[in-house]
Design a protein around this motif. Structure first.
Motif, PDB file in Angstrom:
ATOM      1  N   ASP A   1      52.132 149.846 -11.389  1.00 49.03           N
ATOM      2  CA  ASP A   1      52.698 148.962 -10.369  1.00 49.03           C
ATOM      3  C   ASP A   1      53.787 149.606  -9.533  1.00 49.03           C
ATOM      4  O   ASP A   1      54.018 149.209  -8.388  1.00 49.03           O
ATOM      5  N   MET A   2      54.464 150.639 -10.075  1.00 49.43           N
ATOM      6  CA  MET A   2      55.527 151.276  -9.299  1.00 49.43           C
ATOM      7  C   MET A   2      55.024 152.401  -8.399  1.00 49.43           C
ATOM      8  O   MET A   2      55.596 152.657  -7.340  1.00 49.43           O
TER       9      MET A   2
ATOM     10  N   ALA B   1      56.398 143.249  -8.734  1.00 49.33           N
ATOM     11  CA  ALA B   1      57.283 144.238  -8.117  1.00 49.33           C
ATOM     12  C   ALA B   1      58.004 143.654  -6.913  1.00 49.33           C
ATOM     13  O   ALA B   1      59.221 143.846  -6.740  1.00 49.33           O
ATOM     14  N   GLN B   2      57.283 142.913  -6.092  1.00 44.05           N
ATOM     15  CA  GLN B   2      57.891 142.308  -4.905  1.00 44.05           C
ATOM     16  C   GLN B   2      58.942 141.270  -5.294  1.00 44.05           C
ATOM     17  O   GLN B   2      59.964 141.133  -4.612  1.00 44.05           O
TER      18      GLN B   2
ATOM     19  N   PRO C   1      54.949 142.784 -14.598  1.00 43.08           N
ATOM     20  CA  PRO C   1      53.899 142.506 -13.606  1.00 43.08           C
ATOM     21  C   PRO C   1      52.493 142.501 -14.207  1.00 43.08           C
ATOM     22  O   PRO C   1      51.548 142.977 -13.586  1.00 43.08           O
ATOM     23  N   ASN C   2      52.360 141.990 -15.402  1.00 42.29           N
ATOM     24  CA  ASN C   2      51.078 141.922 -16.099  1.00 42.29           C
ATOM     25  C   ASN C   2      50.980 140.593 -16.829  1.00 42.29           C
ATOM     26  O   ASN C   2      51.977 139.932 -17.068  1.00 42.29           O
TER      27      ASN C   2
ATOM     28  N   GLY D   1      49.215 139.740 -10.990  1.00 41.96           N
ATOM     29  CA  GLY D   1      48.517 139.578  -9.723  1.00 41.96           C
ATOM     30  C   GLY D   1      48.696 140.743  -8.793  1.00 41.96           C
ATOM     31  O   GLY D   1      49.736 141.412  -8.791  1.00 41.96           O
ATOM     32  N   ALA D   2      47.638 141.013  -8.012  1.00 46.62           N
ATOM     33  CA  ALA D   2      47.647 142.075  -6.998  1.00 46.62           C
ATOM     34  C   ALA D   2      47.996 143.431  -7.596  1.00 46.62           C
ATOM     35  O   ALA D   2      48.750 144.212  -7.015  1.00 46.62           O
ATOM     36  N   SER D   3      47.438 143.711  -8.785  1.00 44.61           N
ATOM     37  CA  SER D   3      47.651 144.997  -9.467  1.00 44.61           C
ATOM     38  C   SER D   3      49.128 145.302  -9.689  1.00 44.61           C
ATOM     39  O   SER D   3      49.562 146.449  -9.597  1.00 44.61           O
ATOM     40  N   GLY D   4      49.893 144.271  -9.966  1.00 41.69           N
ATOM     41  CA  GLY D   4      51.314 144.446 -10.247  1.00 41.69           C
ATOM     42  C   GLY D   4      52.222 144.261  -9.060  1.00 41.69           C
ATOM     43  O   GLY D   4      53.448 144.219  -9.204  1.00 41.69           O
TER      44      GLY D   4
END
Length: 325
Positions: free
Chosen positions: A103-104, A83-84, A43-44, A76-79
């Motif tokens: 992100d978690m 994650a989604q 997520p980066n 995006g969106a701080s990870g």
């Protein structure tokens, strides 16, 4: 009579063999995993420390699983976007998350619109730990945590401390440091570590918090002053730098960015166990561990998924407490 007894024993033996086969059938019937390449969601953005570690891990994991592990960057969106993506994927073990503390845990706490919580993932294992370092511009004239605390108490709220965003892990680290030291500083959020470091080097901001691998070069060049590592243990790669907890004025600060492997909800135990065995082998690979240490990343002792789940729950509770500060 002997023939009857022989027949009876033969039938009992046959029954026992059938029962043994029936008991082992579920294990034999387990589908092969992985039977296709695995996508590892990072997520980066590509090129950062997390991405570099993820790619090194993916290559090694693929070798042990006998299947390619492909890295896909979903920033995006701080990870939260990455994650989604994993949380919406099928529970077949072919889409996994290379997650971090940010992100978690931190992102869903700091931003309710993230739409998930740490407990939504299937935890698999912690993979690495990277420490943070508190830095000062040399022009500030402080060379230790105790000197910094004394200066900050003389002029509350005037010293500036750069972080990578108001909801970042570094921002939570700043809160933890201020709470432990009983001081107040002016937090200055940046859109990333590079602009924060540039302003720290230029003297536009007094203090900064960044990862040890990011700080090493500037510290060794004498361009910034390393005040302390935000952990209970020194960083092996710069062992001459004390922890902030070794000071007289600050105790109990433990903010690190860990990396972990997690999957979508309802991932089967068979898949978790297969991945866990490969990770255990990787975390005990001396050559791989040494390569990571030179990069400033620490390979943690292997822990089974159930232990990582407990750790994740404890981390959520700890960071929620900091968010209320």
């Amino acid at each position: 009579m002997k023939s009857v007894m022989s027949t009876r024993y033969w039938r009992l033996g046959l029954l026992g063999a059938c029962l043994a086969a029936w008991v082992t059938l579920p294990a034999l019937a387990q589908p092969k995993y992985p039977d296709k390449p695995i996508t590892l969601i990072v997520p980066n953005a590509a090129g950062g420390a997390t991405d570099n570690l993820a790619r090194a891990f993916a290559e090694e994991l693929g070798t042990r699983l006998g299947q390619a592990v492909l890295v896909e960057n979903v920033g995006g969106a701080s990870g939260a976007l990455g994650a989604q993506r994993v949380l919406r994927s099928a529970p077949d073990g072919l889409t996994l998350l290379f997650g971090t503390t940010s992100d978690m845990v931190v992102t869903p706490i700091a931003n309710r619109s993230a739409g998930y919580s740490p407990g939504d993932f299937t935890p698999i294992a912690k993979l690495g730990v990277t420490q943070f370092m508190l830095l000062a511009n040399p022009g500030l004239g402080v060379t230790s945590v105790d000197e910094l605390v004394a200066r900050a108490k003389q002029k509350p709220g005037t010293l500036s401390l750069g972080t990578t965003g108001t909801s970042s892990l570094q921002a939570f680290a700043a809160v933890a440091l201020q709470r432990a030291a009983g001081i107040e500083v002016l937090a200055v959020p940046y859109k990333g570590g590079a602009p924060m470091m540039n302003d720290l080097l230029a003297g536009q901001v007094d203090l900064g918090i960044t990862t040890v691998p990011t700080a090493i070069g500037q510290v060794r060049a004498g361009k910034v002053t390393a005040l302390g590592v935000l952990s209970d243990k020194r960083a092996a790669v710069v062992s001459e730098v004390p922890t902030v907890n070794e000071s007289k004025t600050v105790k109990g600060v433990q903010i690190e960015i860990w990396a972990a492997l997690a999957g979508p909800p309802k991932l089967s135990q068979h898949i978790v166990d297969t991945l866990s065995r490969a990770i255990q082998a990787l975390l005990t690979d001396k050559a791989f561990v040494e390569r990571r240490a030179k990069m400033g990343d620490q390979a943690p002792p292997y822990e089974p998924a159930v232990d990582f789940a407990r750790f994740l729950a404890a981390e959520e509770q700890r960071y929620r407490a900091l968010a209320l500060a």
